[in-house]
Design an enzyme around this catalytic site. Structure first.
Site, short mmCIF file in Angstrom:
data_model
loop_
_atom_site.label_atom_id
_atom_site.label_comp_id
_atom_site.label_asym_id
_atom_site.label_seq_id
_atom_site.Cartn_x
_atom_site.Cartn_y
_atom_site.Cartn_z
CG ASP A 106 -0.16 -0.19 2.50
OD1 ASP A 106 1.16 -0.37 3.07
OD2 ASP A 106 -0.85 0.34 3.53
CD GLU A 107 4.05 2.38 3.59
OE1 GLU A 107 3.89 3.30 4.27
OE2 GLU A 107 4.84 1.75 3.29
#
Length: 410
Positions: A106-107
């Site tokens: 998610d990054e």
């Protein structure tokens, strides 16, 4: 003088819970907790924004979450679905700006060049990126964006407001803009490092920001400390490329697998998955370690150096020898690690070994891998499976590792 930034960092907000809401539109706007597994009182690995407002956090158990947030809905994490959304997000972002590096599920970070580095233009790009994810993936998927001259500062900027924040950090507003953060709110500052800094008289972010880089090197015990401080101040830092050293899989045992035999079969299955990854990613291994966490004995393990291999059969034979040396005292979790990896291009066969068995085993492994990829997981398997089937064995999302589609089929 114009304000310029070179890194855009985006962080998907409550990613696992947002994916659950995207998959079930009826959950939109409702408090959702995503569980490690579909088991009684399992812990949350993520909570939706609605649940977070009621105090549910990562690690909150189901019973506590129900007390904090009546009406919360729980869903077990679907690793394959989350990976599918991850790639959809990358495709959406790519319509605005190429992704430079994926840091986790998610990054991600992107590099800004030329006129993109002018802060007003960079803010426009950040807003366009957020809209692209909402419109091209799903309205449940929101992200926070940070802009800065370094990845560390861009990541901090992205974390200043969630969900959906868009912020920038430059030396001219530092350290005041981040002075409210705790030391361990900074990426890379663990609780151990926080204790070490406090022992050295560094009690807050402001003091850390003004720390002499040479002293930081001494506190960290290596050059990483100096690099961290310089990057925190907005200076360009070149971090050395990391080299892949191991492939490891672990699993907490479910109730149906907590016998000595159940634990052995789970560990064996993890090793089969690790061996298939080894071949698919183009490595040989030169060490094997097998570990067990027991209720009474704590963490125990066996392992050592082995001949250079990527053969599942040989690894399983070695596993059997190591496992026989492990006393079983109510096993709770197991793990296997293939270490001292060597790239296929660097592998030199043993001059004194007979080439035929090695070639035969290599062909056998390749056939098994191909059949499982084509027809599905466990079409061909190496021996008995564990008593209780656990989804995603050896194919779970972990920090710094995103499973491939092949992981879910082998």
């Amino acid at each position: 003088m114009s304000r310029r930034v070179s890194t855009l960092f985006f962080d998907m907000n409550s990613f696992y819970a947002s994916v659950a809401q995207a998959e079930e539109p009826a959950l939109m706007g409702r408090p959702v907790g995503v569980l490690t597994t579909d088991a009684p009182n399992a812990a949350c690995i993520a909570a939706s924004a609605e649940a977070k407002r009621r105090g549910v956090r990562m690690g909150t158990r189901q019973n506590e979450a129900r007390q904090l947030c009546p009406g919360i809905v729980f869903r077990p994490v679907q690793h394959d679905v989350c990976v599918r959304y991850h790639h959809a997000i990358l495709r959406a972002v790519d319509t605005i700006l190429p992704v430079d590096r994926v840091w986790s599920i998610d990054e991600c970070s992107c590099l800004l060049t030329g006129s993109q580095q002018d802060l007003p233009r960079a803010l426009e790009i950040g807003q366009a990126l957020q809209q692209a994810v909402l419109h091209l993936v799903h309205p449940a998927l929101r992200c926070s964006v940070g802009l800065a001259p370094t990845r560390l500062l861009a990541k901090l900027a992205a974390g200043l407001e969630k969900p959906g924040g868009l912020h920038w950090l430059l030396p001219e507003i530092l350290p005041e803009r981040i002075a409210h953060l705790a030391l361990d709110d900074l990426p890379g500052i663990s609780w151990r490092m926080k204790a070490r800094l406090e022992a050295a008289g560094i009690a807050d972010v402001r003091a850390l920001y003004h720390l002499d880089p040479k002293r930081a090197r001494a506190i960290w015990g290596n050059v990483a400390g100096e690099r961290f401080i310089r990057e925190l101040r907005g200076e360009t830092v070149v971090w050395p490329a990391t080299k892949r050293g191991m492939i490891g899989h672990g699993q907490v045992l479910t109730a149906g697998n907590t016998s000595a035999e159940g634990a052995r079969l789970v560990a064996r299955r993890l090793l089969v998955k690790a061996a298939a990854r080894l071949r698919r990613e183009g490595f040989y291994t030169r060490s094997l370690h097998v570990g067990v966490k027991c209720a009474r004995a704590g963490h125990i393990g066996q392992g050592g150096t082995i001949r250079c291999t990527q053969d599942t059969g040989f690894l399983l034979e070695t596993f059997d020898r190591y496992w026989a040396q492990l006393p079983q005292h109510k096993p709770l979790a197991v793990n296997v690690t293939l270490g001292s990896l060597l790239a296929e291009a660097e592998f030199v066969p043993d001059l004194f070994a007979s080439p035929e068995p090695v070639a035969r085993n290599s062909r056998l492994n390749a056939v098994v891998d191909a059949l499982n990829q084509r027809f599905g997981q466990d079409t061909i398997r190496y021996g008995q499976l564990p008593p209780h089937h656990v989804p995603y064995t050896g194919a779970k999302i972990a920090f710094g590792r995103i499973p491939s589609a092949e992981d879910f089929r082998e």
